[in-house]
Design a protein around this motif. Structure first.
Motif, short mmCIF file in Angstrom:
data_model
loop_
_atom_site.label_atom_id
_atom_site.label_comp_id
_atom_site.label_asym_id
_atom_site.label_seq_id
_atom_site.Cartn_x
_atom_site.Cartn_y
_atom_site.Cartn_z
N LEU A 35 7.34 0.54 3.07
CA LEU A 35 6.90 -0.13 1.90
C LEU A 35 7.29 0.32 0.59
CD1 LEU A 35 4.55 -2.10 0.74
CD2 LEU A 35 2.84 -0.24 0.73
N ASN A 36 7.90 -0.54 -0.25
CA ASN A 36 8.11 -0.17 -1.70
C ASN A 36 7.12 -0.95 -2.59
OD1 ASN A 36 10.26 -1.02 -4.20
ND2 ASN A 36 9.66 1.19 -4.04
N VAL A 86 11.02 1.43 15.74
CA VAL A 86 11.60 0.35 15.22
C VAL A 86 11.25 0.41 13.56
CG1 VAL A 86 11.16 -2.18 15.09
CG2 VAL A 86 11.08 -0.84 17.10
N PHE A 87 12.16 -0.06 12.64
CA PHE A 87 11.79 -0.03 11.36
C PHE A 87 11.79 -1.66 10.75
CE2 PHE A 87 14.15 3.80 12.64
CZ PHE A 87 13.45 4.67 12.17
N GLU A 88 10.97 -1.75 9.81
CA GLU A 88 10.84 -2.92 9.14
C GLU A 88 10.46 -2.64 7.53
OE1 GLU A 88 7.50 -6.67 8.98
OE2 GLU A 88 7.86 -5.70 10.83
N SER A 89 10.90 -3.46 6.71
CA SER A 89 10.77 -3.20 5.35
C SER A 89 9.77 -4.24 4.70
CB SER A 89 12.08 -3.25 4.45
OG SER A 89 12.55 -4.59 4.39
N ILE A 90 8.89 -3.59 3.65
CA ILE A 90 7.98 -4.57 2.82
C ILE A 90 8.28 -4.13 1.47
CG2 ILE A 90 5.55 -5.42 2.58
CD1 ILE A 90 5.10 -4.02 5.46
N SER A 91 8.05 -5.07 0.61
CA SER A 91 8.44 -4.98 -0.80
C SER A 91 7.36 -5.89 -1.38
CB SER A 91 9.74 -5.45 -1.23
OG SER A 91 9.86 -5.36 -2.67
N LYS A 92 6.54 -5.03 -2.36
CA LYS A 92 5.35 -5.59 -2.97
C LYS A 92 5.24 -5.57 -4.44
CE LYS A 92 2.15 -6.36 0.80
NZ LYS A 92 0.72 -6.13 1.37
N LYS A 98 -3.66 -0.78 -3.83
CA LYS A 98 -4.09 -1.94 -3.25
C LYS A 98 -2.94 -2.35 -2.40
CE LYS A 98 -5.26 -6.74 -4.54
NZ LYS A 98 -5.56 -7.66 -5.60
N ALA A 99 -1.53 -2.08 -2.38
CA ALA A 99 -0.62 -2.52 -1.75
C ALA A 99 -0.92 -1.89 -0.34
CB ALA A 99 0.69 -1.99 -2.40
#
Length: 282
Positions: A35-36, A86-92, A98-99
């Motif tokens: 998470l970024n 397993v890898f997954e990316s999230i950008s907020k 809060k994120a």
């Protein structure tokens, strides 16, 4: 499969937390979420620049965030050869606290792993680290804090500070118990005390804790406080050559009430070993 959230700002500090998590859960099936949280200056988004210009700045920041996440994913898939991971990316575009809170709920996260640079002197008073900000609001998910200088190798000994004044719900301890069973660790139950003897409630809670830890290797230790709770914990961890400290984050923490010091925050700033913060279950 365990679901682990890895907030990152692409710094060496956050990379170290990621590598620590990969090693700590190396033999276990895990879905890691990177998470970024990207930011755009409020000044740059002001109305004086116009909606079009502000939109361009936002798009640029969002694109930069995703591109760096993509590079991280590419690196991990190339160099981290663990089929169970397993890898997954999230950008907020969001406040970090809060994120993290939103993502924990959305992805049903089991554990958050974050790095911390710590702080000294006046900085600890006036500058709240990102990790500490998250610790203050996160009450539903365990958080593992990794010091920036810590090179994780093994988990042989874990310190669990307590005063035995609270009843222990086994569900609160499950993340700790699972980790200890995985590493075959010894848990050192550390009685931070001002009283000489346990009362009946404390004795009952101690026996309950024994039942919860019955499948583990555990020992009891006691020390009288001469300085601060934080120092007592830190000194014991260092002197006993322990690898991690675990605390339950009570709303009205016994550690805080004992000497009126915000122990969770202080230990997070100054810990030299990983710290597992377990949420209180209501």
């Amino acid at each position: 499969m365990r679901r682990i959230l890895l907030p990152t700002d692409f710094s060496d500090n956050s990379w170290n937390a990621i590598f620590s998590a990969l090693k700590m859960f190396g033999a276990e099936g895990c879905h890691f979420y990177l998470l970024n949280v990207f930011k755009v200056s409020p000044i740059n988004l002001s109305r004086t620049l116009g909606e079009e210009r502000s939109g361009m700045l936002f798009d640029s920041a969002a694109k930069g965030s995703q591109e760096q996440l993509d590079r991280m994913l590419e690196y991990l898939k190339k160099h981290h050869q663990q089929s169970k991971h397993v890898f997954e990316s999230i950008s907020k575009f969001e406040d970090i606290s809060k994120a993290v809170t939103e993502t924990v709920k959305e992805k049903q996260i089991d554990l958050v792993v974050m790095g911390t640079n710590g702080a000294t002197g006046a900085k600890a008073v006036f500058i709240g680290s990102t990790t500490v900000k998250v610790l203050k609001v996160m009450r539903s998910c365990p958080i593992l804090v990794i010091p920036s200088a810590h090179d994780f190798k093994s988990l042989k000994h874990v310190v669990f500070p307590t005063d035995f004044k609270r009843f222990y719900n086994r569900s609160e301890l499950v993340p700790l118990i699972d980790l200890i069973l995985q590493w075959n660790s010894n848990i050192r139950i550390f009685h931070v005390a001002q009283e000489l003897h346990l009362d009946e409630i404390q004795k009952y809670n101690k026996e309950t804790l024994k039942k919860h830890f019955r499948d583990l290797q555990y020992t009891f230790h006691k020390v009288d406080i001469h300085t601060t709770v934080e120092d007592a914990i830190s000194n014991f961890v260092e002197e006993s050559n322990s690898d991690m400290v675990a605390l339950i984050h009570y709303k009205h923490s016994f550690l805080q009430n004992l000497t009126q010091e915000p122990v969770i925050k202080k230990v997070a700033f100054h810990t030299k070993v990983p710290m597992l913060v377990l949420p209180e279950l209501e």
